[in-house]
Design a protein around this motif. Structure first.
Motif: not given
Length: 375
Positions: A18-22, A33-36, A226-233, A235-239
């Protein structure tokens, strides 16, 4: 002691992501990068070819149905005992949901009732892998093939569960997952569609992002959402994906603890089971009070609350929902097995970070309360 029904278990990995995304200002659902990465990793986790991220589990189910072509005039047969999001997704498509009763062992769809309720308007079936236990998919898929029906999975509560060795989310035409804060894998809010069908994946990906045009962005290709997930979310998912197997096993450990602790109450409680063909992930330790205790559910839950143990009632099935009964869309008697469970079930704290001391406390308090009602 205060023991909540669930808390998410996050690690340094999620915080770093999350800090990287921020730092990169990659906070939307458009780039980062976390979305894909999350989609790729989650597809592999489910043994599915494609995964499409979205805003929550309800929108995942809606996207799955809409991308596969479910439309107004279609009937979709849905397991009645579920979070009503399963039914809402059908209604969002303009289709008519038909409640299907449950098997009393697993609380998932009863294939025999499914077969009875198929009509010429039937277009699809939506199973619900309830509380982490998979539905018996072979008879459901056999019935669906015989009637040329699409099959969808509501996997909101079943990340990592398997049916005869195959992961849920890979057993049907398309599936929807939730990553709400109390789910097996969590991004706070968020969802995912999984499918092996490239056309469904592409359509879901377009619909979730307003169906922008390919050559001219603002010449839209469909009525999108408009059903998008955010890259912040994501980022948590990748963790979370780094510890997915650990998080699944933790739920199973909690279930084993409760099963051992409550084994002496088999005459009074119907505890969760695991069929020989299944691997359950026990999203929540959901139990059903037997007939003599069922009238005391509210009092038992109140007594648990008084000693700091949070619980939740089980779901009220579609065929008992007042908003649908008033519209004449269903009848109370349509699903008698689900009716037996509706007002006699609840679940105990099952979050992945519950401590051994908290588990001991919950079990001790619960048994003392049960003893008072049994006498």
């Amino acid at each position: 002691m205060q023991v909540p029904v669930s808390r998410p278990k996050l690690s340094a990995e999620e915080i770093a992501n999350v800090n990287q995304a921020l730092r990169e200002n990659a906070v939307s659902g458009v780039f980062g990068e976390f979305l894909g990465r999350f989609e790729t990793e989650f597809a592999a986790f489910c043994d599915a070819r494609y995964a499409v991220s979205c805003s929550n589990g309800t929108t995942a189910l809606h996207l799955a149905l809409a991308a596969a072509g479910v439309k107004e005039g279609d009937e979709v047969l849905v397991s009645t005992l579920t979070n009503m999001a399963s039914f809402f997704a059908v209604l969002y498509c303009g289709a008519k949901p038909i409640p299907v009763d449950i098997d009393l062992d697993t609380l998932t769809m009863d294939p025999a009732d499914l077969a009875r309720k198929i009509t010429p308007k039937s277009r699809a079936v939506m199973v619900v892998h309830l509380f982490g236990h998979p539905t018996d998919m072979d008879p459901v898929n056999e019935i669906a093939r015989a009637h040329n029906l699409l099959v969808f999975e509501d996997c909101a509560e079943a990340h990592g569960a398997t049916y005869k060795g195959k992961k849920v989310g890979s057993l049907s035409h398309a599936s929807g997952f939730s990553f709400f804060a109390n789910k097996v894998l969590s991004t706070g809010e968020g969802g995912m569609v999984t499918t092996d069908d490239p056309k469904v994946a592409a359509k879901a990906r377009s619909l979730k992002a307003l169906a922008f045009g390919a050559s001219n962005k603002f010449m839209h290709e469909d009525i999108g959402y408009n059903y998008r997930m955010t890259n912040l979310q994501a980022a948590i998912g990748c963790g979370q994906m780094q510890r997915a197997d650990e998080l699944v096993e933790r739920r199973r450990e909690i279930a084993r603890f409760y099963g051992d602790a409550l084994a002496g109450y088999a005459d009074h409680l119907a505890l969760p089971i695991e069929k020989p063909w299944a691997k359950s992930v026990y999203w929540m330790y959901h139990l059903v009070l037997k007939d003599h205790l069922a009238p005391h559910r509210a009092a038992i839950m109140a007594d648990l609350k008084a000693v700091g143990v949070e619980t939740r009632e089980g779901f009220i099935p579609y065929n008992l929902q007042e908003i649908f009964l008033k519209r004449g869309w269903t009848r109370e008697q349509d699903c008698p097995n689900a009716n037996k469970v509706a007002y006699s079930s609840f679940y105990l704290p099952t979050g992945p970070d519950i401590s051994a001391a908290e588990l001991d406390y919950v079990a001790e308090k619960f048994k003392r309360i049960l003893d008072r009602f049994i006498r």
